[in-house]
Design a protein around this motif. Structure first.
Motif, mmCIF file in Angstrom:
data_model
loop_
_atom_site.group_PDB
_atom_site.id
_atom_site.type_symbol
_atom_site.label_atom_id
_atom_site.label_comp_id
_atom_site.label_asym_id
_atom_site.label_seq_id
_atom_site.Cartn_x
_atom_site.Cartn_y
_atom_site.Cartn_z
ATOM 1 N N ASP A 104 -19.150 -9.192 -12.448
ATOM 2 C CA ASP A 104 -19.315 -10.104 -13.537
ATOM 3 C C ASP A 104 -18.802 -11.345 -12.871
ATOM 4 O OD1 ASP A 104 -19.147 -11.572 -15.797
ATOM 5 O OD2 ASP A 104 -17.416 -10.403 -16.746
ATOM 6 N N LEU A 105 -19.674 -12.338 -13.039
ATOM 7 C CA LEU A 105 -19.337 -13.718 -12.265
ATOM 8 C C LEU A 105 -18.571 -14.389 -13.195
ATOM 9 C CD1 LEU A 105 -22.702 -14.581 -10.646
ATOM 10 C CD2 LEU A 105 -20.669 -13.258 -9.704
ATOM 11 N N ALA A 106 -18.384 -14.198 -14.453
ATOM 12 C CA ALA A 106 -17.423 -14.678 -15.494
ATOM 13 C C ALA A 106 -17.781 -16.284 -15.401
ATOM 14 C CB ALA A 106 -15.930 -14.505 -14.855
ATOM 15 N N LEU A 107 -19.229 -16.647 -15.640
ATOM 16 C CA LEU A 107 -19.415 -17.903 -15.589
ATOM 17 C C LEU A 107 -19.416 -18.538 -17.035
ATOM 18 C CD1 LEU A 107 -22.598 -18.018 -13.188
ATOM 19 C CD2 LEU A 107 -20.263 -18.781 -12.811
ATOM 20 N N ASP A 158 -20.222 -21.432 -7.928
ATOM 21 C CA ASP A 158 -19.786 -21.566 -9.327
ATOM 22 C C ASP A 158 -18.764 -20.676 -9.802
ATOM 23 O OD1 ASP A 158 -21.395 -23.792 -9.307
ATOM 24 O OD2 ASP A 158 -22.979 -22.985 -10.682
ATOM 25 N N ALA A 159 -19.182 -19.498 -9.387
ATOM 26 C CA ALA A 159 -17.901 -18.497 -9.713
ATOM 27 C C ALA A 159 -16.587 -18.507 -9.112
ATOM 28 C CB ALA A 159 -18.625 -17.191 -9.752
ATOM 29 N N GLY A 160 -16.690 -19.351 -7.848
ATOM 30 C CA GLY A 160 -15.324 -19.422 -7.194
ATOM 31 C C GLY A 160 -15.189 -18.363 -5.954
ATOM 32 N N ILE A 161 -16.236 -17.814 -5.781
ATOM 33 C CA ILE A 161 -16.331 -17.009 -4.435
ATOM 34 C C ILE A 161 -16.213 -17.713 -3.172
ATOM 35 C CG2 ILE A 161 -17.436 -15.156 -3.297
ATOM 36 C CD1 ILE A 161 -18.575 -14.029 -5.941
ATOM 37 N N GLU A 162 -15.132 -17.360 -2.375
ATOM 38 C CA GLU A 162 -14.728 -18.392 -1.275
ATOM 39 C C GLU A 162 -15.940 -18.380 0.023
ATOM 40 O OE1 GLU A 162 -12.787 -20.951 -1.300
ATOM 41 O OE2 GLU A 162 -12.197 -20.458 -3.356
ATOM 42 N N HIS A 163 -16.525 -16.915 0.199
ATOM 43 C CA HIS A 163 -17.221 -16.715 1.197
ATOM 44 C C HIS A 163 -18.563 -15.890 0.765
ATOM 45 C CE1 HIS A 163 -13.936 -17.879 3.913
ATOM 46 N NE2 HIS A 163 -13.195 -17.383 3.219
#
Length: 196
Positions: free
Chosen positions: A76-79, A141-146
């Motif tokens: 879930d990308l929770a955008l 946009d979802a804040g995933i660093e890598h």
């Protein structure tokens, strides 16, 4: 969860939240949720599946005990707020903290982008634009660093992105043969053996 052997009857006429999508349970088709719409894709090819599995084997031996590599699970990308049409991706591979995986499993929920350390997509003939553009923007946009993109066309290559506040994802160029990373944890990947 129940197994569905056919697509939902309201496909194309309804927008799903991430929770609605998760409630569908296990399916016989490969799908993701993009802005409330179910997107169905062909199952991965032999090379795609083998490269993902072999990458997970290499990662497993190098990850610290608190991290685990997971293959083909919903994320879930929770955008958007939970009551809005959501976006749920099924990355080919992701690295998460073991405690977060256990929490998601115990709570019967999808993993959340905020719990992901690294996400990997393997390029398929029909996914090149999605992997390089759409998912790249969504994961940032979802804040995933890598975010890594693995391309199994010869020569096998890996493009590793890291997130910056100012520019979103940036990369240091494509690697072939051997890929070495210092973040999110020190890793060395032998790309030449992924399809052996």
């Amino acid at each position: 969860m129940t197994t569905m052997d056919q697509l939902p009857l309201d496909l194309g006429t309804r927008l799903y939240t991430a929770a609605d999508y998760a409630a569908l349970g296990e399916t016989d088709y490969w799908s993701e949720l993009q802005e409330g719409k179910i997107v169905v894709s062909p199952h991965p090819s032999y090379n795609h599946g083998m490269a993902c599995f072999e990458l997970s084997v290499q990662l497993r031996s190098q990850l610290p005990p608190n991290l685990v590599a997971l293959l083909g699970l919903d994320l879930d990308l929770a955008l958007v707020p939970e009551d809005q049409p959501g976006t749920v991706r099924r990355p080919d591979l992701m690295i998460v903290d073991r405690a977060d995986r256990k929490s998601a499993s115990a709570e019967g929920r999808l993993l959340r982008a905020s719990e992901v350390v690294l996400v990997v997509e393997t390029v398929s003939p029909g996914s090149r634009r999605t992997d390089y553009r759409i998912k790249r923007d969504e994961y940032a946009d979802a804040g995933i660093e890598h975010y890594w993109i693995l391309d199994v066309d010869e020569p096998i290559s890996l493009l590793a992105f890291h997130r910056t506040e100012e520019f979103g994802y940036v990369d240091n160029g494509e690697a072939t043969d051997t890929f070495t990373a210092s973040e999110p944890v020190p890793l060395t990947i032998d790309l030449t053996t992924l399809l052996d």
